[in-house]
Design a protein around this motif. Structure first.
Motif, short mmCIF file in Angstrom:
data_model
loop_
_atom_site.label_atom_id
_atom_site.label_comp_id
_atom_site.label_asym_id
_atom_site.label_seq_id
_atom_site.Cartn_x
_atom_site.Cartn_y
_atom_site.Cartn_z
N ARG A 155 -45.75 -3.94 -4.27
CA ARG A 155 -47.17 -4.25 -4.07
C ARG A 155 -47.68 -3.68 -2.75
O ARG A 155 -48.82 -3.21 -2.67
N MET A 156 -46.86 -3.71 -1.73
CA MET A 156 -47.26 -3.13 -0.45
C MET A 156 -47.43 -1.62 -0.57
O MET A 156 -48.39 -1.04 -0.03
N SER A 157 -46.53 -0.97 -1.30
CA SER A 157 -46.60 0.49 -1.41
C SER A 157 -47.77 0.95 -2.26
O SER A 157 -48.20 2.11 -2.16
N ALA A 158 -48.31 0.04 -3.08
CA ALA A 158 -49.47 0.39 -3.92
C ALA A 158 -50.76 0.35 -3.12
O ALA A 158 -51.81 0.79 -3.60
N GLN A 159 -50.70 -0.18 -1.89
CA GLN A 159 -51.88 -0.28 -1.04
C GLN A 159 -51.88 0.83 0.01
O GLN A 159 -50.92 1.58 0.16
N ALA A 160 -52.99 0.92 0.73
CA ALA A 160 -53.08 1.86 1.84
C ALA A 160 -52.04 1.52 2.91
O ALA A 160 -51.56 0.39 2.99
N THR A 161 -51.70 2.50 3.72
CA THR A 161 -50.78 2.24 4.83
C THR A 161 -51.52 1.51 5.95
O THR A 161 -52.75 1.47 6.00
#
Length: 207
Positions: A155-161
């Motif tokens: 889920r974190m990797s699917a969002q912006a950095t």
């Protein structure tokens, strides 16, 4: 009216910041809440989601099976883009209705998790980013929300950095530390928003 975009990565603590700003007098427009409303049973939004992803994304009661849908879209960028293409226009239309109903001197805070990802920063007078390190985000998701580490990382990797979010920020709230360090920062941001809006400090503690 001052239009503020509030964003932050999953697990950064944006919901607590939203709650505090609302308690101080902000008109809060929660994109996640609206996103749930526009896919309730009987809505065109839910019909469109089922048409795109199949009946398996429904529970036995006919409501959207969010964990099932999440497991599909968060591991497949194309599927995520399809879902966003259905939901985001509906959320945008409803948000515009709620904004129009706010008073002319209001500080309207749009709580938008995917503000950075969807290039929405230009829509707001100011962008406030709730910031936390990826390690802190991961710890909160696993320890407080009960996610597996693999699901949390997905889920974190699917969002912006973190860097991409900070690049669009006008104001940054550091929520990498304990909760008691958060409120003074949010009060300071609220004061700045009210000053920018040219209004009185409504609803703040001690006002």
């Amino acid at each position: 009216m001052l239009k503020v975009g509030l964003t932050g990565g999953i697990g950064a603590g944006k919901s607590e910041v939203s709650r505090l700003l609302s308690s101080y007098g902000a008109v809060l427009i929660d994109a996640d809440k609206i996103a749930r409303e526009v896919v309730e049973p009987g809505t065109p939004g839910l019909a469109a989601v089922v048409a795109a992803f199949g009946p398996d994304v429904l529970t036995a009661e006919g409501t959207l099976d969010r964990p099932r849908l999440g497991s599909i879209v968060f591991s497949d960028p194309e599927s995520l883009a399809t879902l966003n293409g259905i939901v985001h226009p509906l959320v945008g239309a409803r948000s515009a209705e709620l904004e129009a109903a706010a008073g002319p001197g209001a500080v309207v805070v749009h709580d938008v998790p995917l503000l950075t990802e969807n290039g929405l920063a230009p829509l707001y007078d100011l962008v406030v980013v709730v910031d936390a390190s990826p390690g802190t985000q991961l710890d909160r998701l696993v320890r407080l929300r009960g996610m597996t580490e693999a699901d949390a990382r997905s889920r974190m990797s699917a969002q912006a950095t973190r860097e991409q979010r900070l690049a669009v920020a006008d104001l940054v709230i550091d929520n990498d530390g304990p909760l008691e360090a958060l409120e003074p920062q949010v009060r300071e941001v609220w004061d700045r928003l009210v000053e920018r809006a040219g209004g009185e400090r409504r609803g703040a503690p001690g006002a």
